[in-house]
Design a protein around this motif. Structure first.
Motif, PDB file in Angstrom:
ATOM      1  N   GLU A 199       0.808  -1.086   0.039  1.00 38.82           N
ATOM      2  CA  GLU A 199       0.304   0.006   0.075  1.00 38.82           C
ATOM      3  C   GLU A 199       0.769   1.329   0.055  1.00 38.82           C
ATOM      4  N   ALA A 200       2.017   1.306   0.788  1.00 44.00           N
ATOM      5  CA  ALA A 200       2.960   2.446   0.763  1.00 44.00           C
ATOM      6  C   ALA A 200       3.520   2.648  -0.621  1.00 44.00           C
ATOM      7  N   ILE A 201       3.986   1.343  -1.119  1.00 46.41           N
ATOM      8  CA  ILE A 201       4.640   1.472  -2.378  1.00 46.41           C
ATOM      9  C   ILE A 201       3.680   2.161  -3.594  1.00 46.41           C
ATOM     10  N   ILE A 202       2.492   1.720  -3.391  1.00 51.45           N
ATOM     11  CA  ILE A 202       1.233   2.222  -4.205  1.00 51.45           C
ATOM     12  C   ILE A 202       1.303   3.954  -4.161  1.00 51.45           C
ATOM     13  N   ASP A 203       1.231   4.105  -2.891  1.00 53.22           N
ATOM     14  CA  ASP A 203       1.274   5.604  -2.661  1.00 53.22           C
ATOM     15  C   ASP A 203       2.566   6.540  -3.194  1.00 53.22           C
ATOM     16  N   LEU A 204       3.704   5.743  -3.209  1.00 43.12           N
ATOM     17  CA  LEU A 204       4.841   6.388  -3.576  1.00 43.12           C
ATOM     18  C   LEU A 204       4.596   6.201  -5.318  1.00 43.12           C
ATOM     19  N   ASN A 205       4.215   5.169  -5.698  1.00 40.79           N
ATOM     20  CA  ASN A 205       4.371   5.111  -7.449  1.00 40.79           C
ATOM     21  C   ASN A 205       3.267   6.199  -7.871  1.00 40.79           C
ATOM     22  N   GLU A 206       1.999   6.514  -7.079  1.00 42.64           N
ATOM     23  CA  GLU A 206       1.270   7.595  -7.693  1.00 42.64           C
ATOM     24  C   GLU A 206       2.108   8.870  -8.051  1.00 42.64           C
ATOM     25  N   LEU A 207       2.927   9.039  -6.927  1.00 42.40           N
ATOM     26  CA  LEU A 207       3.645  10.391  -6.853  1.00 42.40           C
ATOM     27  C   LEU A 207       4.648  10.315  -8.343  1.00 42.40           C
ATOM     28  N   LEU A 208       5.321   9.059  -8.331  1.00 41.55           N
ATOM     29  CA  LEU A 208       6.145   9.013  -9.362  1.00 41.55           C
ATOM     30  C   LEU A 208       5.562   8.927 -10.791  1.00 41.55           C
ATOM     31  N   LYS A 211       4.829 -10.330  -3.480  1.00 39.76           N
ATOM     32  CA  LYS A 211       4.389  -9.423  -4.121  1.00 39.76           C
ATOM     33  C   LYS A 211       4.976  -8.048  -3.517  1.00 39.76           C
ATOM     34  N   ALA A 212       5.137  -7.798  -2.538  1.00 40.21           N
ATOM     35  CA  ALA A 212       5.819  -6.698  -1.781  1.00 40.21           C
ATOM     36  C   ALA A 212       7.490  -6.643  -2.515  1.00 40.21           C
ATOM     37  N   ASP A 213       8.194  -7.462  -2.823  1.00 45.25           N
ATOM     38  CA  ASP A 213       9.342  -7.426  -3.402  1.00 45.25           C
ATOM     39  C   ASP A 213       9.402  -6.967  -4.577  1.00 45.25           C
ATOM     40  N   VAL A 214       8.543  -7.668  -5.425  1.00 45.29           N
ATOM     41  CA  VAL A 214       8.219  -7.217  -6.828  1.00 45.29           C
ATOM     42  C   VAL A 214       7.822  -5.825  -6.901  1.00 45.29           C
ATOM     43  N   GLN A 215       7.099  -5.354  -6.265  1.00 44.50           N
ATOM     44  CA  GLN A 215       6.463  -3.977  -6.440  1.00 44.50           C
ATOM     45  C   GLN A 215       7.604  -2.980  -5.732  1.00 44.50           C
ATOM     46  N   LEU A 216       8.281  -3.371  -4.873  1.00 46.10           N
ATOM     47  CA  LEU A 216       9.195  -2.432  -4.305  1.00 46.10           C
ATOM     48  C   LEU A 216      10.352  -2.288  -5.453  1.00 46.10           C
ATOM     49  N   LEU A 217      10.765  -3.251  -6.023  1.00 43.48           N
ATOM     50  CA  LEU A 217      11.804  -3.258  -7.104  1.00 43.48           C
ATOM     51  C   LEU A 217      11.247  -2.422  -8.202  1.00 43.48           C
ATOM     52  N   GLU A 218      10.027  -2.581  -8.628  1.00 42.86           N
ATOM     53  CA  GLU A 218       9.470  -1.668  -9.600  1.00 42.86           C
ATOM     54  C   GLU A 218       9.535  -0.108  -9.358  1.00 42.86           C
ATOM     55  N   SER A 219       9.104   0.092  -7.899  1.00 45.09           N
ATOM     56  CA  SER A 219       9.198   1.308  -7.420  1.00 45.09           C
ATOM     57  C   SER A 219      10.865   2.020  -7.530  1.00 45.09           C
ATOM     58  N   LEU A 220      11.605   1.221  -7.131  1.00 44.31           N
ATOM     59  CA  LEU A 220      12.991   1.645  -6.917  1.00 44.31           C
ATOM     60  C   LEU A 220      13.604   2.025  -8.270  1.00 44.31           C
ATOM     61  N   LEU A 221      13.019   1.360  -9.232  1.00 40.17           N
ATOM     62  CA  LEU A 221      13.627   1.599 -10.699  1.00 40.17           C
ATOM     63  C   LEU A 221      13.089   2.792 -11.253  1.00 40.17           C
ATOM     64  N   MET A 222      11.851   3.097 -10.875  1.00 40.33           N
ATOM     65  CA  MET A 222      11.145   4.233 -11.430  1.00 40.33           C
ATOM     66  C   MET A 222      11.496   5.531 -10.575  1.00 40.33           C
ATOM     67  N   ALA A 223      12.018   5.358  -9.415  1.00 39.57           N
ATOM     68  CA  ALA A 223      12.565   6.276  -8.562  1.00 39.57           C
ATOM     69  C   ALA A 223      13.872   6.840  -9.087  1.00 39.57           C
ATOM     70  N   GLU A 224      14.644   5.788  -9.484  1.00 40.30           N
ATOM     71  CA  GLU A 224      16.060   6.076  -9.956  1.00 40.30           C
ATOM     72  C   GLU A 224      15.916   6.562 -11.537  1.00 40.30           C
ATOM     73  N   GLU A 225      14.655   6.482 -12.392  1.00 40.42           N
ATOM     74  CA  GLU A 225      14.611   7.190 -13.347  1.00 40.42           C
ATOM     75  C   GLU A 225      14.422   8.423 -13.342  1.00 40.42           C
ATOM     76  N   CYS A 226      13.730   8.969 -12.127  1.00 41.36           N
ATOM     77  CA  CYS A 226      13.516  10.365 -11.821  1.00 41.36           C
ATOM     78  C   CYS A 226      14.831  11.006 -11.360  1.00 41.36           C
TER      79      CYS A 226
END
Length: 221
Positions: A97-106, A155-170
Motif C-alpha cells: 500500500e505504501a509502495i502504491i502511494d509512492l508510485n502514484e507520486l512517481l 508481491k512486496a518484493d516485486v512491487q518495491l523493485l518496480e518502484s525503486l527503478l522508477m525512482a531512479e529514472e527520476c
C-alpha cells in the motif's frame, strides 16, 4: 481461446504496469489488448466488460477483473507471491500500500504543469527518501533475509523493485543513502523471471513521456 491472461489498457505503464510485473515475476505469459481510441474504451464499457466503467481490466480464469489492487492480490495469491499465512499477507499488504502511494507520486510527475514540476519533484524526493525508503531499508536490516517478508519472493518484493527503478529514472542517485535497498535491487533483478522482464523487447513499458500524454488523454477524456 488462449488460456493466457489478457490485459486491457493503453500501451503504457499507468496502473497496469504493476500487474505486468507480477505476472512476469510469476513466469506467466500474458497477452495485451491495447486501447488506442476513445471508441475502444467505450466498446468495453457498453458490452459490460468493465464493472466500474474503468480500466485496467484483466481477463483471467474466466473472470473480467477490474480494480488494480484486486487484480494484483488475485495474481499474488494464485502464483504464491502472497506469503505463507495471514500475518505475512498483512505485512505484504502494508508494504505494498505504501509502495502504491509512492508510485502514484512517481507516475504523476510527467503530468505536472511546467510551473509545478519542480515543486512536485522536490516533494517526491522528500517523501521517497524520508518517509518510504527508510522503512524498507530498516525492514531488510531487521528481517535479515533476502526478501521483505518470510524467506521467499512476494508481491512486496516485486512491487518495491518496480518502484525503486522508477525512482531512479527520476533521480539516478536517489538510493545513494540506502545500501540495503541497493543490494536488494541487484538481488531481485537477478531472479530469472524478473531478469527476463528487464531485458529490452519484453512487455515492460518505458516511462511515459510528455509526447505520450495527448495520446492517453484522447482515450480517457
Amino acid at each position: 481461446m488462449s488460456g493466457k491472461p489478457k490485459l486491457h489498457y493503453f500501451n503504457g505503464r499507468g496502473r497496469m504496469e504493476s500487474i505486468r510485473w507480477l505476472l512476469a515475476a510469476a513466469g506467466v505469459e500474458f497477452e495485451e489488448c491495447f486501447l488506442e481510441t476513445k471508441d475502444d474504451l467505450t466498446k468495453l464499457q457498453k458490452d459490460g466488460s468493465l464493472m466500474f466503467q474503468q480500466v485496467p481490466m484483466v481477463e483471467i480464469d474466466g473472470i473480467k477483473m477490474v480494480q488494480s489492487r484486486a487484480i494484483g492480490n488475485y495474481i499474488a495469491a494464485k502464483y504464491n507471491l502472497y506469503g505463507k499465512d495471514l500475518k505475512e499477507r498483512a505485512l505484504i499488504d502494508m508494504y505494498v500500500e505504501a509502495i502504491i502511494d509512492l508510485n502514484e507520486l512517481l507516475m504523476m510527475h510527467t503530468f505536472q504543469p511546467e510551473d509545478k514540476k519542480q515543486q512536485h519533484f522536490a516533494n517526491l524526493v522528500d517523501k521517497a527518501t524520508n518517509r518510504y525508503f527508510p522503512v524498507y531499508e530498516k525492514a531488510l536490516k531487521d528481517h535479515g533475509q533476502d526478501f521483505l517478508v518470510g524467506n521467499q519472493l512476494s508481491k512486496a518484493d516485486v512491487q518495491l523493485l518496480e518502484s525503486l527503478l522508477m525512482a531512479e529514472e527520476c533521480k539516478p542517485d536517489i538510493l545513494d543513502k540506502f545500501p540495503l535497498l541497493q543490494s536488494f535491487k541487484a538481488r531481485i533483478s537477478n531472479i530469472p523471471t524478473i531478469k527476463k522482464f528487464l531485458q529490452p523487447g519484453s512487455q515492460r513499458k518505458p516511462p511515459l513521456q510528455e509526447k505520450d500524454l495527448q495520446r492517453v488523454m484522447k482515450i480517457f477524456h
